[in-house]
Design a protein around this motif. Structure first.
Motif, PDB file in Angstrom:
ATOM      1  N   ALA A  84       0.830  -1.213   0.000  1.00  0.00           N
ATOM      2  CA  ALA A  84       0.000   0.000   0.000  1.00  0.00           C
ATOM      3  C   ALA A  84       0.859   1.256   0.000  1.00  0.00           C
ATOM      4  O   ALA A  84       0.545   2.246  -0.675  1.00  0.00           O
ATOM      5  N   LEU A  85       1.963   1.236   0.746  1.00  0.00           N
ATOM      6  CA  LEU A  85       2.850   2.399   0.758  1.00  0.00           C
ATOM      7  C   LEU A  85       3.517   2.570  -0.609  1.00  0.00           C
ATOM      8  O   LEU A  85       3.676   3.696  -1.091  1.00  0.00           O
ATOM      9  N   ALA A  86       3.885   1.456  -1.230  1.00  0.00           N
ATOM     10  CA  ALA A  86       4.475   1.529  -2.573  1.00  0.00           C
ATOM     11  C   ALA A  86       3.474   2.101  -3.574  1.00  0.00           C
ATOM     12  O   ALA A  86       3.830   2.928  -4.432  1.00  0.00           O
ATOM     13  N   GLN A  87       2.220   1.678  -3.470  1.00  0.00           N
ATOM     14  CA  GLN A  87       1.196   2.181  -4.386  1.00  0.00           C
ATOM     15  C   GLN A  87       0.963   3.675  -4.172  1.00  0.00           C
ATOM     16  O   GLN A  87       0.773   4.434  -5.124  1.00  0.00           O
ATOM     17  N   ALA A  88       1.010   4.101  -2.891  1.00  0.00           N
ATOM     18  CA  ALA A  88       0.742   5.503  -2.582  1.00  0.00           C
ATOM     19  C   ALA A  88       1.889   6.421  -2.986  1.00  0.00           C
ATOM     20  O   ALA A  88       1.674   7.611  -3.254  1.00  0.00           O
ATOM     21  N   THR A  89       3.115   5.886  -3.034  1.00  0.00           N
ATOM     22  CA  THR A  89       4.288   6.734  -3.239  1.00  0.00           C
ATOM     23  C   THR A  89       5.037   6.463  -4.544  1.00  0.00           C
ATOM     24  O   THR A  89       5.853   7.285  -4.963  1.00  0.00           O
ATOM     25  N   GLY A  90       4.817   5.298  -5.147  1.00  0.00           N
ATOM     26  CA  GLY A  90       5.574   4.911  -6.322  1.00  0.00           C
ATOM     27  C   GLY A  90       6.970   4.412  -6.020  1.00  0.00           C
ATOM     28  O   GLY A  90       7.759   4.149  -6.940  1.00  0.00           O
ATOM     29  N   ALA A  91       7.302   4.236  -4.746  1.00  0.00           N
ATOM     30  CA  ALA A  91       8.642   3.793  -4.360  1.00  0.00           C
ATOM     31  C   ALA A  91       8.751   2.275  -4.441  1.00  0.00           C
ATOM     32  O   ALA A  91       7.787   1.552  -4.160  1.00  0.00           O
ATOM     33  N   PRO A  92       9.931   1.747  -4.802  1.00  0.00           N
ATOM     34  CA  PRO A  92      10.125   0.298  -4.812  1.00  0.00           C
ATOM     35  C   PRO A  92      10.320  -0.253  -3.407  1.00  0.00           C
ATOM     36  O   PRO A  92      10.766   0.460  -2.498  1.00  0.00           O
ATOM     37  N   VAL A  93       9.981  -1.533  -3.253  1.00  0.00           N
ATOM     38  CA  VAL A  93      10.159  -2.238  -1.979  1.00  0.00           C
ATOM     39  C   VAL A  93      11.416  -3.095  -2.075  1.00  0.00           C
ATOM     40  O   VAL A  93      11.573  -3.875  -3.022  1.00  0.00           O
ATOM     41  N   LEU A  94      12.315  -2.945  -1.104  1.00  0.00           N
ATOM     42  CA  LEU A  94      13.577  -3.663  -1.103  1.00  0.00           C
ATOM     43  C   LEU A  94      13.676  -4.535   0.146  1.00  0.00           C
ATOM     44  O   LEU A  94      13.348  -4.088   1.252  1.00  0.00           O
ATOM     45  N   ALA A  95      14.133  -5.778  -0.045  1.00  0.00           N
ATOM     46  CA  ALA A  95      14.301  -6.707   1.073  1.00  0.00           C
ATOM     47  C   ALA A  95      15.192  -7.852   0.615  1.00  0.00           C
ATOM     48  O   ALA A  95      15.521  -7.971  -0.574  1.00  0.00           O
ATOM     49  N   PHE A  96      15.560  -8.717   1.543  1.00  0.00           N
ATOM     50  CA  PHE A  96      16.371  -9.886   1.195  1.00  0.00           C
ATOM     51  C   PHE A  96      15.601 -10.807   0.257  1.00  0.00           C
ATOM     52  O   PHE A  96      16.152 -11.375  -0.676  1.00  0.00           O
ATOM     53  N   GLY A  97      14.312 -10.986   0.530  1.00  0.00           N
ATOM     54  CA  GLY A  97      13.505 -11.866  -0.302  1.00  0.00           C
ATOM     55  C   GLY A  97      12.151 -12.114   0.327  1.00  0.00           C
ATOM     56  O   GLY A  97      11.628 -11.276   1.067  1.00  0.00           O
ATOM     57  N   THR A  98      11.587 -13.265   0.044  1.00  0.00           N
ATOM     58  CA  THR A  98      10.278 -13.641   0.569  1.00  0.00           C
ATOM     59  C   THR A  98      10.429 -14.199   1.983  1.00  0.00           C
ATOM     60  O   THR A  98      11.539 -14.295   2.521  1.00  0.00           O
ATOM     61  N   ALA A  99       9.312 -14.614   2.557  1.00  0.00           N
ATOM     62  CA  ALA A  99       9.339 -15.186   3.901  1.00  0.00           C
ATOM     63  C   ALA A  99      10.096 -16.503   3.964  1.00  0.00           C
ATOM     64  O   ALA A  99      10.536 -16.921   5.046  1.00  0.00           O
ATOM     65  N   ARG A 100      10.261 -17.190   2.837  1.00  0.00           N
ATOM     66  CA  ARG A 100      10.966 -18.464   2.819  1.00  0.00           C
ATOM     67  C   ARG A 100      12.443 -18.330   2.463  1.00  0.00           C
ATOM     68  O   ARG A 100      13.222 -19.260   2.692  1.00  0.00           O
ATOM     69  N   ASP A 101      12.848 -17.213   1.922  1.00  0.00           N
ATOM     70  CA  ASP A 101      14.229 -17.069   1.471  1.00  0.00           C
ATOM     71  C   ASP A 101      15.183 -16.960   2.656  1.00  0.00           C
ATOM     72  O   ASP A 101      14.864 -16.344   3.681  1.00  0.00           O
ATOM     73  N   GLY A 102      16.352 -17.563   2.494  1.00  0.00           N
ATOM     74  CA  GLY A 102      17.364 -17.520   3.533  1.00  0.00           C
ATOM     75  C   GLY A 102      17.319 -18.681   4.502  1.00  0.00           C
ATOM     76  O   GLY A 102      18.187 -18.793   5.370  1.00  0.00           O
ATOM     77  N   MET A 103      16.335 -19.552   4.372  1.00  0.00           N
ATOM     78  CA  MET A 103      16.239 -20.702   5.265  1.00  0.00           C
ATOM     79  C   MET A 103      17.319 -21.725   4.927  1.00  0.00           C
ATOM     80  O   MET A 103      17.657 -21.925   3.767  1.00  0.00           O
ATOM     81  N   THR A 104      17.851 -22.387   5.955  1.00  0.00           N
ATOM     82  CA  THR A 104      18.791 -23.476   5.715  1.00  0.00           C
ATOM     83  C   THR A 104      18.034 -24.662   5.118  1.00  0.00           C
ATOM     84  O   THR A 104      16.811 -24.777   5.279  1.00  0.00           O
ATOM     85  N   PRO A 105      18.727 -25.580   4.435  1.00  0.00           N
ATOM     86  CA  PRO A 105      18.035 -26.738   3.852  1.00  0.00           C
ATOM     87  C   PRO A 105      17.253 -27.548   4.884  1.00  0.00           C
ATOM     88  O   PRO A 105      16.135 -27.994   4.599  1.00  0.00           O
ATOM     89  N   ALA A 106      17.820 -27.730   6.081  1.00  0.00           N
ATOM     90  CA  ALA A 106      17.117 -28.504   7.113  1.00  0.00           C
ATOM     91  C   ALA A 106      15.829 -27.812   7.530  1.00  0.00           C
ATOM     92  O   ALA A 106      14.791 -28.460   7.719  1.00  0.00           O
ATOM     93  N   MET A 107      15.872 -26.496   7.680  1.00  0.00           N
ATOM     94  CA  MET A 107      14.679 -25.755   8.083  1.00  0.00           C
ATOM     95  C   MET A 107      13.662 -25.703   6.949  1.00  0.00           C
ATOM     96  O   MET A 107      12.452 -25.767   7.176  1.00  0.00           O
ATOM     97  N   ALA A 108      14.142 -25.601   5.703  1.00  0.00           N
ATOM     98  CA  ALA A 108      13.224 -25.596   4.571  1.00  0.00           C
ATOM     99  C   ALA A 108      12.481 -26.920   4.479  1.00  0.00           C
ATOM    100  O   ALA A 108      11.271 -26.955   4.184  1.00  0.00           O
ATOM    101  N   LYS A 109      13.174 -28.026   4.746  1.00  0.00           N
ATOM    102  CA  LYS A 109      12.524 -29.338   4.731  1.00  0.00           C
ATOM    103  C   LYS A 109      11.451 -29.420   5.806  1.00  0.00           C
ATOM    104  O   LYS A 109      10.355 -29.943   5.583  1.00  0.00           O
TER     105      LYS A 109
END
Length: 299
Positions: A84-109
């Motif tokens: 909503a803030l991006a839509q209101a301002t036209g600014a891009p959203v920056l982050a490491f990734g999604t909620a699943r990104d960065g998980m170790t293989p054991a945790m992803a399993k």
């Protein structure tokens, strides 16, 4: 007026707007930080709340605009307002990734098996992915991403000179929740050590007041995790136990509403100990499994 509770001498180009989502897990609410003047960066837009969106926009001065929206991690109390803030301002959203990104293989399993997921913003998708050490700059400010997995695999802190935006990794009022599989205790402790190796004047968390003595607080948090691990091992020396039974043994006087979080933290410690071959469980590791010391195998 937007709620702004912050020492005035930190930086004149820094503003705080606190979201109206107080709870036992968020203290008085999520801290949304505005960095710079003119073309500004917003760090952690907060929960999907129309009043908070209006407060962020109202905190901008005449002629100011949001040029970047940075998210420390994809928990809904930090990231859900980003679209909503991006839509209101036209600014891009920056982050490491999604909620699943960065998980170790054991945790992803483990996540594939349906364990965990508390508070995750499953729909979060940044426009731009930030890698460790990458710098985002605007007029008069530059923010460097520091990948600090632990509370979440994709958690980022941001350095701005001697100031650090620490998200949920370092807070003054509380320890961090490390809830597997999205949270990883080994990663969390390594990230604490990484932050402790760098000089900071102040850390600005995602909830609560600034951390005004970062070195002392980082040492305190590391010592707390070491102490909790010793308590778990001492309890398992007496008898095998599930995370729930360990919580009853170790935690005393904890409000009932926080017992679930305590159990997740204990489970995170057990998984870390299992990865180090110090404890084991008969069944696949889970919050309901019974754990024992490796040297205390049953005959």
């Amino acid at each position: 007026m937007p709620r702004q509770d912050m020492p005035a001498d930190l930086n004149p180009d820094l503003r705080l707007v606190r979201a109206p989502n107080p709870s036992a897990m968020t203290e008085q609410g999520t801290n949304t930080w505005i960095v710079g003047r003119g073309a500004v960066a917003v760090i952690d837009p907060g929960p999907a709340d129309g009043a908070h969106l209006a407060a962020i926009l109202a905190a901008l001065g005449r002629g100011e605009r949001v040029s970047h929206i940075l998210v420390t991690h994809a928990h809904a109390d930090h990231s859900a307002l980003a679209p909503a803030l991006a839509q209101a301002t036209g600014a891009p959203v920056l982050a490491f990734g999604t909620a699943r990104d960065g998980m170790t293989p054991a945790m992803a399993k483990m996540a594939d098996g349906g364990t965990g997921g508390e508070g995750l913003d499953h729909g979060f998708r940044p426009d731009i992915r930030l890698s460790d050490g990458q710098t985002v700059a605007g007029a008069g400010w530059a923010l460097t991403a520091i990948h600090t997995p632990g509370h979440l695999g994709g958690h980022l802190c941001f350095r701005w000179g001697m100031l650090g935006f620490s998200g949920d990794h370092v807070m003054a009022w509380s320890t961090s929740l490390v809830s597997p599989p999205e949270g990883d205790m080994g990663d969390y402790r390594r990230s604490l050590a990484r932050l402790a190796s760098q000089p900071w004047s102040t850390l600005l968390p995602g909830h609560g007041a600034p951390v005004t003595d970062p070195a002392a607080r980082l040492a305190e948090l590391a010592a707390h995790r070491s102490r909790r691990e010793r308590e778990i091992l001492a309890a398992l020396h007496a008898a095998p136990a599930t995370p729930a039974r360990l919580v009853k043994t170790i935690y005393t006087g904890l409000p009932a509403g926080l017992l679930g979080a305590a159990e997740r933290n204990v489970f995170a410690h057990l998984l870390d100990l299992a990865q180090r071959n110090i404890v084991e469980s008969d069944a696949a590791p889970s919050p309901a499994a019974e754990f024992r010391l490796v040297h205390a195998k049953r005959p």
